[in-house]
Design an enzyme around this catalytic site. Structure first.
Site, PDB file in Angstrom:
ATOM      1  CB  SER A 272      69.321   7.631  64.658  1.00  0.00           C
ATOM      2  OG  SER A 272      68.703   7.375  63.424  1.00  0.00           O
TER       3      SER A 272
ATOM      4  CG  ASP B 133      72.229  13.063  59.214  1.00  0.00           C
ATOM      5  OD1 ASP B 133      71.867  12.273  58.317  1.00  0.00           O
ATOM      6  OD2 ASP B 133      72.001  12.858  60.422  1.00  0.00           O
TER       7      ASP B 133
ATOM      8  CG  HIS C  17      72.352   9.378  60.815  1.00  0.00           C
ATOM      9  ND1 HIS C  17      71.453  10.384  61.069  1.00  0.00           N
ATOM     10  CD2 HIS C  17      71.836   8.264  61.387  1.00  0.00           C
ATOM     11  CE1 HIS C  17      70.423   9.900  61.759  1.00  0.00           C
ATOM     12  NE2 HIS C  17      70.642   8.619  61.970  1.00  0.00           N
TER      13      HIS C  17
END
Length: 621
Positions: A226, A396, A422
């Protein structure tokens, strides 16, 4: 012409803004009131939340929660990174690195397999030499998110250690392990005056320099999750020398220029004025009261609150993560960061540009010619020379892979896991079989700083085989999962999913003499099994991957969404194979379908053409 200031938002957005202020004010009042209460009353609140959860839960949910309680409780209650690693028998080192602007960052190191704690690793001429891997967490997180799984076979740092790597894990300034500076106190505004810019210009390069200096290695491999990927994109873009120190960059659930939040009102509000977050949360740490609410709420109820928040903001269902994993990991999910770093993200979302922080306060009336004299600098990500491997989820909402590939170098390689959201890249039931092999292939293919054509070709061939193997795992896990489903398994089984192995170029090339594609894939599956770490709970040596081993708990069964693949595409005029087995060999370039498409897509551009590689497993989200 809209009225200055008042014309920035519509009535719905103003209602949301006023409601947000009221809620934040109420939360602040309740927080202050709660902190003033004696501990005996706080214990009463905890018991009330437990009774509330038990009253709202079904008997099956209660039985499932009790069955998984021991492991989840141990991980949930672990105080820090070192304690979690010790639970699984691993020794972790703690290091502190000082950045050039005076922040003290905590680093964690896992360099020893079980039983080799006395061995000297990357320390002097007579020590054992190991390749170095660096992992970096996401927004509002710390290094604990990498190791708080309920099974060590799904802990990527442990698997890498057992494969012979010297594993380091970083932490951003301001979080649990990096809340100190030589210049200012964490109670001051100056301490929290940082954004992605400071992560990119100081935290990442200074941490990597410290690690390479300590280990004596010329380069390392970077694995980010991320925001940890965004920080690497930015750092590699603005530090040319860093490209020689990072031999491969593996981006899990990559973040660069997200489309925005799924909730339309909240998304419109922050896009209209990102600085409104300063009014809501102040200019220090954002959501600093989260730890207090975590201590007051009964853990299963706390996980429900987190799930509701993720659904509200991002439309994530978290169905690929088991209840026991949530109970263990969610208490380690939050860590401190600055409000300014979140404001920076909303500036990026608003402008649809991966750019540096905009310090300007724009006047209510902006002259049409003003853009000629001011421009916020974008991170020059096309300048990155390090091989970039993207592994993203087709479900996602924070990943727009087409936009990302346009802003990255032409040789960037991307792989889609269609049913993943995610957080699945950290904690999904089948993360070991769906994600880890992609990481291993990249680490084994890119080993030096030269970044040669042969390395890319080697990775391309390894990726083909791994895609077939991961499909094999999903198909067999789904076939064997019907007998042991409980309330924790929330994704329906749709029968025989994933593309058949004969639809893959690599599977066709890897058949046995009898011509059975599945037997050819089985050899690749066997190789993946051999790479997993020994399990101390079994006397049989190498443990099989979790989602197909005998006696797997219901909680950990992999239940992917149903799909019915139609085709596999090979770009640049190589071939196109349809569901009926026909092959189209015309040389026209076709645009691959993205994110949740029914077919398996592979675009293998030649290195001469330089348009990159995009590989996708063929399963619906």
């Amino acid at each position: 012409m809209p009225v200055p200031f008042l014309g920035r938002l519509n009535l719905t957005e103003y209602a949301a803004l006023i409601g947000s202020f009221l809620l934040v004010g109420l939360e602040a009042f309740v927080r202050i009131f709660t902190l003033a209460l004696p501990s005996s009353l706080l214990a009463i609140f905890y018991r009330i939340s437990r009774r509330l959860f038990n009253r709202l839960s079904t008997p099956a949910q209660k039985r499932a929660e009790e069955r998984r309680k021991s492991v989840s409780d141990s991980i949930r209650d672990a105080s820090d990174f070192v304690d979690i690693c010790a639970m699984w028998g691993y020794t972790a080192e703690e290091h502190v690195v000082q950045t050039k602007d005076g922040y003290l960052l905590g680093l964690h190191r896992l360099a020893w397999r079980k039983g080799e704690e006395d061995v000297r690793v990357n320390h002097g001429p007579n020590s054992v030499k190991k390749r170095v891997v660096y992992l970096h967490h996401g927004l509002l997180m710390n290094s604990e998110v990498w190791v708080c799984q309920t099974d060590e076979q799904r802990v990527l740092p442990f698997v890498l250690v057992e494969k012979g790597f010297d594993v380091w894990l970083g932490n951003n300034r301001g979080n649990k392990y990096s809340k100190k500076s030589i210049h200012c106190s964490p109670t001051s505004l100056d301490f929290w005056n940082f954004s992605i810019d400071e992560f990119a210009f100081y935290d990442i390069p200074d941490s990597i320099a410290y690690i390479l200096d300590t280990t004596g290695q010329p380069s390392l491999s970077y694995i980010g999750f991320s925001q940890g990927t965004a920080q690497a994109f930015a750092s590699l873009a603005v530090h040319p020398k860093l490209n020689d120190q990072v031999n491969v960059f593996i981006a899990l659930a990559p973040a660069m220029s997200p489309a925005g939040l799924s909730n339309g009102v909240v998304d419109a509000l922050v896009k209209a004025s990102p600085q409104v977050l300063f009014l809501l949360f102040g200019r220090r740490s954002i959501l600093s009261s989260a730890t207090m609410w975590q201590s007051l709420l009964y853990p299963p109820l706390f996980t429900k609150v987190i799930d509701l928040g993720l659904t509200f903001l991002f439309n994530w269902k978290t169905q690929n993560i088991s209840t026991s994993q949530k109970l263990a990991a969610y208490p380690h999910l939050y860590s401190f960061t600055s409000t300014k770093s979140v404001v920076h993200w909303f500036q990026i979302i608003r402008t649809k540009s991966f750019q540096m922080y905009d310090d300007d306060v724009h006047p209510p009336i902006i002259l049409s010619s003003s853009s000629k004299y001011t421009k916020v600098a974008k991170y020059p990500t096309r300048n990155i020379k390090t091989p970039v491997v993207l592994v993203y989820g087709g479900s996602d909402s924070l990943v727009d892979i087409k936009v990302m590939l346009r802003e990255l170098p032409s040789q960037t390689i991307s792989t889609e896991i269609p049913h993943y959201e995610h957080l699945d890249f950290l904690w999904a039931r089948d993360v070991d079989t769906q994600v880890f092999q992609h990481v291993f292939d990249a680490l084994e293919s890119f080993t030096g700083a030269e970044h040669t054509k042969e390395e890319y070709e080697r990775y391309r061939h390894a990726r083909h085989s791994s895609l077939s193997a991961s499909t094999f795992f999903r198909r067999n896990a789904a076939r064997g999962s019907d007998a042991a489903l409980d309330s924790d398994v929330s994704t329906a089984v749709g029968g025989d999913e994933g593309p058949r192995s004969e639809h893959h170029e690599d599977a066709l090339a890897d058949t046995d003499p009898s011509g059975s594609p599945d037997q050819g894939v089985s050899r690749q599956v066997h190789q993946i099994r051999e790479s997993y770490i020994p399990s101390p709970r079994r006397a049989s040596g190498i443990a099989r991957p979790r989602n197909i081993r005998a006696g797997a708990a219901e909680d950990d069964l992999v239940c992917p969404s149903p799909s019915s693949p139609q085709s596999v595409r090979f770009q640049d005029g190589i071939a196109e194979m349809g569901a009926d087995g026909s092959v189209d060999s015309d040389a026209q370039l076709r645009t691959p379908k993205r994110r949740g498409t029914a077919g398996s897509q592979m675009s293998v551009d030649s290195m001469k053409g330089g348009r990159g590689i995009s590989l996708g497993t063929g399963m619906n989200a």
